[in-house]
Design an enzyme around this catalytic site. Structure first.
Site, PDB file in Angstrom:
ATOM      1  N   VAL A 171       5.504   1.041  -3.731  1.00 23.06           N
ATOM      2  CA  VAL A 171       6.342   1.199  -4.919  1.00 23.06           C
ATOM      3  C   VAL A 171       6.770  -0.168  -5.431  1.00 23.06           C
ATOM      4  O   VAL A 171       7.104  -1.071  -4.648  1.00 23.06           O
ATOM      5  CB  VAL A 171       7.597   2.044  -4.592  1.00 23.06           C
ATOM      6  CG1 VAL A 171       8.419   2.306  -5.851  1.00 23.06           C
ATOM      7  CG2 VAL A 171       7.196   3.364  -3.929  1.00 23.06           C
ATOM      8  N   LYS A 231       7.106   3.691  10.319  1.00 24.92           N
ATOM      9  CA  LYS A 231       7.017   4.860   9.449  1.00 24.92           C
ATOM     10  C   LYS A 231       6.265   6.007  10.123  1.00 24.92           C
ATOM     11  O   LYS A 231       6.589   7.183   9.920  1.00 24.92           O
ATOM     12  CB  LYS A 231       6.351   4.480   8.125  1.00 24.92           C
ATOM     13  CG  LYS A 231       7.216   3.601   7.235  1.00 24.92           C
ATOM     14  CD  LYS A 231       8.533   4.282   6.883  1.00 24.92           C
ATOM     15  CE  LYS A 231       9.384   3.467   5.925  1.00 24.92           C
ATOM     16  NZ  LYS A 231      10.641   4.150   5.571  1.00 24.92           N
ATOM     17  N   THR A 265       9.139  -2.355  -6.226  1.00 25.41           N
ATOM     18  CA  THR A 265      10.569  -2.620  -6.069  1.00 25.41           C
ATOM     19  C   THR A 265      10.751  -4.005  -5.445  1.00 25.41           C
ATOM     20  O   THR A 265       9.774  -4.634  -5.010  1.00 25.41           O
ATOM     21  CB  THR A 265      11.227  -1.584  -5.137  1.00 25.41           C
ATOM     22  OG1 THR A 265      10.756  -1.796  -3.792  1.00 25.41           O
ATOM     23  CG2 THR A 265      10.920  -0.155  -5.580  1.00 25.41           C
ATOM     24  N   SER A 297      21.616   0.220  -2.771  1.00 21.88           N
ATOM     25  CA  SER A 297      21.933  -0.950  -3.587  1.00 21.88           C
ATOM     26  C   SER A 297      20.776  -1.447  -4.449  1.00 21.88           C
ATOM     27  O   SER A 297      20.940  -2.364  -5.244  1.00 21.88           O
ATOM     28  CB  SER A 297      22.437  -2.095  -2.697  1.00 21.88           C
ATOM     29  OG  SER A 297      21.486  -2.419  -1.711  1.00 21.88           O
ATOM     30  N   TYR A 322       5.895  -2.266  10.315  1.00 24.12           N
ATOM     31  CA  TYR A 322       6.422  -1.325   9.317  1.00 24.12           C
ATOM     32  C   TYR A 322       5.634  -0.015   9.362  1.00 24.12           C
ATOM     33  O   TYR A 322       6.212   1.081   9.389  1.00 24.12           O
ATOM     34  CB  TYR A 322       6.347  -1.950   7.926  1.00 24.12           C
ATOM     35  CG  TYR A 322       6.756  -1.022   6.807  1.00 24.12           C
ATOM     36  CD1 TYR A 322       8.100  -0.787   6.543  1.00 24.12           C
ATOM     37  CD2 TYR A 322       5.812  -0.397   5.999  1.00 24.12           C
ATOM     38  CE1 TYR A 322       8.489   0.059   5.507  1.00 24.12           C
ATOM     39  CE2 TYR A 322       6.188   0.440   4.969  1.00 24.12           C
ATOM     40  CZ  TYR A 322       7.526   0.673   4.723  1.00 24.12           C
ATOM     41  OH  TYR A 322       7.913   1.502   3.702  1.00 24.12           O
ATOM     42  N   ILE A 339      14.410   2.289  -5.091  1.00 21.61           N
ATOM     43  CA  ILE A 339      14.407   3.748  -5.185  1.00 21.61           C
ATOM     44  C   ILE A 339      15.818   4.296  -4.988  1.00 21.61           C
ATOM     45  O   ILE A 339      16.243   5.212  -5.696  1.00 21.61           O
ATOM     46  CB  ILE A 339      13.455   4.350  -4.138  1.00 21.61           C
ATOM     47  CG1 ILE A 339      12.028   3.870  -4.366  1.00 21.61           C
ATOM     48  CG2 ILE A 339      13.504   5.879  -4.184  1.00 21.61           C
ATOM     49  CD1 ILE A 339      11.072   4.209  -3.229  1.00 21.61           C
TER      50      ILE A 339
END
Length: 235
Positions: free
Chosen positions: A177, A148, A179, A10, A144, A13
């Site tokens: 990134v 990852k 975003t 949605s 986070y 990326i």
């Protein structure tokens, strides 16, 4: 026509990956929580969507049922892209926050791959959008980074397991990134989502096992464990 499923479709990326795949004549199923954004994408040809919260128990099986109800029997590409972060010290993160973060970033992509693996033909691809944070200590995003790192570990082992079925696993490690992930507090030096989407699609074409965006990010794998990287921001 080849089929692809993209989680986190949605925005960011994921949204670009959807558009790139459609441009290459894929039929794409986008998975996400933001129905408004997914509905906007539905104006594109060869696109359908599934509204799903990847933090919920049983979501992989529900996505499977949705695909079957829509007559989708084959997935040539599965792209596990969804993720989010919590910008708080670990001692301030609640049990619920940690559970949700690890479910979305680690558990959901593995369970979804497991649930859909028999729909992926020989030569099909499973993509994991991981992060360079898997190799460094992101002090402002500790859970986070840990998630990852866990996803990296699992993807490496899943690659070996899926090899027997002739299914390719592609691991993607971008640096930060630009975003909406950052809630309008994008770190300096962030790369564009377009760059990540383009590299990812090239990796799919060439069956690359892993790619780093930009390429020099590969060097973080060889730094002393764990170098500290401080984004110096708060959501």
């Amino acid at each position: 026509m080849n089929n692809a499923l993209v989680t986190g479709a949605s925005g960011g990326i994921g949204k670009l990956i959807v558009k790139r795949l459609i441009e290459q004549d894929y039929f794409v199923i986008g998975v996400g929580r933001n129905e408004k954004s997914l509905r906007e994408l539905s104006s594109l040809r060869n696109f359908d969507y599934i509204i799903a919260d990847l933090s919920k128990r049983g979501v992989a099986k529900r996505i499977r049922r949705e695909l079957e109800q829509r007559g989708v029997k084959k997935l040539d590409i599965l792209i596990n892209n969804a993720g989010f972060a919590i910008a708080k010290p670990l001692l301030e993160q609640s049990e619920e926050e940690l559970e949700k973060l690890f479910k979305v970033n680690v558990i959901a992509p593995i369970l979804l791959t497991k649930e859909l693996s028999d729909m992926i033909p020989r030569g099909g691809k499973v993509v994991f959008v991981i992060s360079a944070a898997a190799f460094v200590n992101t002090v402002d995003l500790p859970s986070y980074g840990a998630a990852k790192a866990a996803l990296h570990y699992m993807a490496v082992n899943l690659e070996k397991e899926l090899k027997s079925k002739n299914i390719y696993v592609i691991k993607v490690y971008p640096r930060q990134v630009a975003t909406p992930f950052w809630h309008e507090k994008v770190p300096k030096g962030s790369i564009s989502p377009e760059e990540v989407a383009d590299v990812l699609l090239k990796a799919i074409k060439k069956n690359k096992s892993e790619v780093y965006v930009p390429a020099y990010v590969r060097l973080v794998k060889y730094l002393p464990r764990w170098p500290v990287f401080d984004y110096k921001f708060k959501f």
